[in-house]
Design a protein around this motif. Structure first.
Motif, PDB file in Angstrom:
ATOM      1  N   LYS A 115     -16.756  10.424 -84.283  1.00 54.97           N
ATOM      2  CA  LYS A 115     -16.645  10.610 -82.848  1.00 54.97           C
ATOM      3  C   LYS A 115     -15.183  10.916 -82.508  1.00 54.97           C
ATOM      4  O   LYS A 115     -14.277  10.191 -82.919  1.00 54.97           O
ATOM      5  CB  LYS A 115     -17.088   9.337 -82.126  1.00 54.97           C
ATOM      6  N   ILE A 116     -14.954  12.006 -81.759  1.00 58.38           N
ATOM      7  CA  ILE A 116     -13.618  12.401 -81.335  1.00 58.38           C
ATOM      8  C   ILE A 116     -13.516  12.098 -79.847  1.00 58.38           C
ATOM      9  O   ILE A 116     -14.388  12.488 -79.066  1.00 58.38           O
ATOM     10  CB  ILE A 116     -13.375  13.897 -81.587  1.00 58.38           C
ATOM     11  N   TYR A 117     -12.456  11.379 -79.454  1.00 62.42           N
ATOM     12  CA  TYR A 117     -12.297  10.991 -78.067  1.00 62.42           C
ATOM     13  C   TYR A 117     -10.820  10.900 -77.709  1.00 62.42           C
ATOM     14  O   TYR A 117      -9.951  10.949 -78.575  1.00 62.42           O
ATOM     15  CB  TYR A 117     -12.996   9.659 -77.782  1.00 62.42           C
ATOM     16  N   CYS A 118     -10.539  10.767 -76.410  1.00 59.04           N
ATOM     17  CA  CYS A 118      -9.170  10.663 -75.912  1.00 59.04           C
ATOM     18  C   CYS A 118      -8.954   9.255 -75.385  1.00 59.04           C
ATOM     19  O   CYS A 118      -9.794   8.720 -74.667  1.00 59.04           O
ATOM     20  CB  CYS A 118      -8.942  11.689 -74.809  1.00 59.04           C
ATOM     21  N   VAL A 146     -16.864  13.631 -78.134  1.00 63.43           N
ATOM     22  CA  VAL A 146     -17.816  14.455 -78.878  1.00 63.43           C
ATOM     23  C   VAL A 146     -18.180  13.717 -80.160  1.00 63.43           C
ATOM     24  O   VAL A 146     -17.297  13.280 -80.898  1.00 63.43           O
ATOM     25  CB  VAL A 146     -17.212  15.834 -79.226  1.00 63.43           C
ATOM     26  N   THR A 147     -19.479  13.576 -80.400  1.00 66.45           N
ATOM     27  CA  THR A 147     -19.950  12.950 -81.629  1.00 66.45           C
ATOM     28  C   THR A 147     -20.459  14.038 -82.558  1.00 66.45           C
ATOM     29  O   THR A 147     -21.322  14.832 -82.182  1.00 66.45           O
ATOM     30  CB  THR A 147     -21.081  11.947 -81.334  1.00 66.45           C
ATOM     31  N   THR A 205     -12.422  20.802 -77.994  1.00 69.43           N
ATOM     32  CA  THR A 205     -11.152  20.753 -77.267  1.00 69.43           C
ATOM     33  C   THR A 205     -11.377  20.625 -75.767  1.00 69.43           C
ATOM     34  O   THR A 205     -10.743  19.799 -75.105  1.00 69.43           O
ATOM     35  CB  THR A 205     -10.323  22.020 -77.561  1.00 69.43           C
ATOM     36  N   ARG A 206     -12.284  21.412 -75.227  1.00 69.09           N
ATOM     37  CA  ARG A 206     -12.560  21.388 -73.790  1.00 69.09           C
ATOM     38  C   ARG A 206     -13.109  20.026 -73.364  1.00 69.09           C
ATOM     39  O   ARG A 206     -12.676  19.451 -72.363  1.00 69.09           O
ATOM     40  CB  ARG A 206     -13.536  22.507 -73.436  1.00 69.09           C
ATOM     41  N   GLU A 207     -14.042  19.482 -74.133  1.00 67.59           N
ATOM     42  CA  GLU A 207     -14.674  18.216 -73.761  1.00 67.59           C
ATOM     43  C   GLU A 207     -13.694  17.041 -73.859  1.00 67.59           C
ATOM     44  O   GLU A 207     -13.628  16.211 -72.958  1.00 67.59           O
ATOM     45  CB  GLU A 207     -15.890  17.965 -74.667  1.00 67.59           C
ATOM     46  N   VAL A 208     -12.922  16.970 -74.932  1.00 69.07           N
ATOM     47  CA  VAL A 208     -11.999  15.854 -75.137  1.00 69.07           C
ATOM     48  C   VAL A 208     -10.844  15.924 -74.140  1.00 69.07           C
ATOM     49  O   VAL A 208     -10.421  14.904 -73.598  1.00 69.07           O
ATOM     50  CB  VAL A 208     -11.487  15.815 -76.592  1.00 69.07           C
ATOM     51  N   ASP A 259       0.769   8.185 -71.657  1.00 71.80           N
ATOM     52  CA  ASP A 259       0.301   9.431 -72.235  1.00 71.80           C
ATOM     53  C   ASP A 259      -1.108   9.259 -72.784  1.00 71.80           C
ATOM     54  O   ASP A 259      -1.694   8.192 -72.682  1.00 71.80           O
ATOM     55  CB  ASP A 259       1.257   9.937 -73.315  1.00 71.80           C
ATOM     56  N   LYS A 260      -1.628  10.350 -73.318  1.00 67.46           N
ATOM     57  CA  LYS A 260      -2.970  10.336 -73.895  1.00 67.46           C
ATOM     58  C   LYS A 260      -2.862  10.619 -75.386  1.00 67.46           C
ATOM     59  O   LYS A 260      -1.976  11.335 -75.833  1.00 67.46           O
ATOM     60  CB  LYS A 260      -3.840  11.397 -73.234  1.00 67.46           C
TER      61      LYS A 260
END
Length: 96
Positions: free
Chosen positions: A54-57, A47-48, A38-41, A79-80
């Motif tokens: 891979k989770i990204y914004c 985050v892979t 959550t913090r990184e995205v 928005d994101k």
């Protein structure tokens, strides 16, 4: 067909069994991983998770959208959106 999704309690129990640990430790580990992702995205990173994906914004631009009930066109602000790309290894294991 598909069954119900695994709940957090079931996931913690399975994680504890896999780690040969207790549920409290497994729950803390799961919460820590979720917090880091959550913090990184939310900071714009990605985050892979090896073997999962891979989770990204992704940022979406301002655009015109239509209200389906009234047909009115309105402007929606930029928005994101959180996205996830699934790893090939996971796709292959599901399809084999």
């Amino acid at each position: 067909m598909a069954t119900k999704p695994m709940t957090k309690t079931q996931l913690v129990a399975a994680l504890a069994e896999e780690m040969d640990s207790d549920k409290k430790t497994a729950g803390a580990a799961l919460d820590a991983v979720v917090s880091i992702i959550t913090r990184e995205v939310s900071a714009g990173g990605a985050v892979t998770l090896p073997g999962v994906g891979k989770i990204y914004c992704r940022e979406r631009p301002e655009r015109m959208v239509r209200n389906p009930a009234t047909g009115d066109q309105i402007k929606k602000e930029a928005d994101k959106q959180v996205k996830m790309t699934i790893a090939k290894a996971l796709k292959d294991s599901v399809n084999s």
